[in-house]
Design a protein around this motif. Structure first.
Motif, PDB file in Angstrom:
ATOM      1  N   LEU A 127      31.700  52.625  43.704  1.00  0.00           N
ATOM      2  CA  LEU A 127      31.073  53.286  42.565  1.00  0.00           C
ATOM      3  C   LEU A 127      29.571  53.084  42.562  1.00  0.00           C
ATOM      4  CD1 LEU A 127      33.616  52.275  39.799  1.00  0.00           C
ATOM      5  CD2 LEU A 127      33.379  54.500  40.911  1.00  0.00           C
ATOM      6  N   SER A 158      35.702  48.184  43.203  1.00  0.00           N
ATOM      7  CA  SER A 158      34.808  49.101  42.495  1.00  0.00           C
ATOM      8  C   SER A 158      33.488  49.282  43.233  1.00  0.00           C
ATOM      9  CB  SER A 158      34.548  48.626  41.065  1.00  0.00           C
ATOM     10  OG  SER A 158      33.915  47.364  41.081  1.00  0.00           O
ATOM     11  N   HIS A 162      42.682  51.228  46.059  1.00  0.00           N
ATOM     12  CA  HIS A 162      41.262  51.341  45.727  1.00  0.00           C
ATOM     13  C   HIS A 162      41.041  52.460  44.714  1.00  0.00           C
ATOM     14  CE1 HIS A 162      38.717  48.711  48.285  1.00  0.00           C
ATOM     15  NE2 HIS A 162      39.835  48.606  48.977  1.00  0.00           N
ATOM     16  N   ARG A 222      39.519  52.063  40.950  1.00  0.00           N
ATOM     17  CA  ARG A 222      38.320  52.811  40.565  1.00  0.00           C
ATOM     18  C   ARG A 222      38.597  53.663  39.326  1.00  0.00           C
ATOM     19  NH1 ARG A 222      38.048  56.199  44.658  1.00  0.00           N
ATOM     20  NH2 ARG A 222      39.277  57.627  43.406  1.00  0.00           N
ATOM     21  N   TYR A 238      38.975  51.514  36.197  1.00  0.00           N
ATOM     22  CA  TYR A 238      37.668  50.983  35.801  1.00  0.00           C
ATOM     23  C   TYR A 238      36.882  52.052  35.041  1.00  0.00           C
ATOM     24  CZ  TYR A 238      32.853  49.421  36.095  1.00  0.00           C
ATOM     25  OH  TYR A 238      31.561  49.080  35.774  1.00  0.00           O
TER      26      TYR A 238
END
Length: 95
Positions: A94, A91, A51, A55, A58
């Motif tokens: 976020l 994501s 994860h 993240r 991204y």
């Protein structure tokens, strides 16, 4: 060494799974290693690392000027899912 292995990997080749070993078995071995070698009290997991990687990539792609859709597509490819909707799961933290 990892960067070199990735550059020389053939399409579909598994970098961390030995020939003849099932993928889920290799994943379980990595998860067990992390569980047995993390500091006492740590909650780090293999899935949590994935994860975090998704993240971070991204955000890196967005900062480089890619659109939301382009960044998700790139992360999707890196994760091996090849589906942007799966990237939304990674994501989601976020938002």
């Amino acid at each position: 060494m990892l960067a070199r292995a990735v550059r020389h990997a053939r399409p579909g080749e598994r970098l961390f799974v030995a020939p003849g070993v099932k993928t889920d078995e290799a994943i379980r071995e990595v998860q067990d290693y992390i569980r047995h070698h993390r500091p006492p009290g740590s909650t780090v997991t293999a899935h949590g690392l994935r994860h975090g990687y998704a993240r971070d990539r991204y955000l890196e792609f967005r900062e480089a000027g890619l659109s939301d859709k382009e960044a998700k597509a790139r992360v999707s490819e890196l994760l091996g899912h090849h589906r942007e909707e799966v990237t939304d799961i990674y994501s989601g933290s976020l938002r």
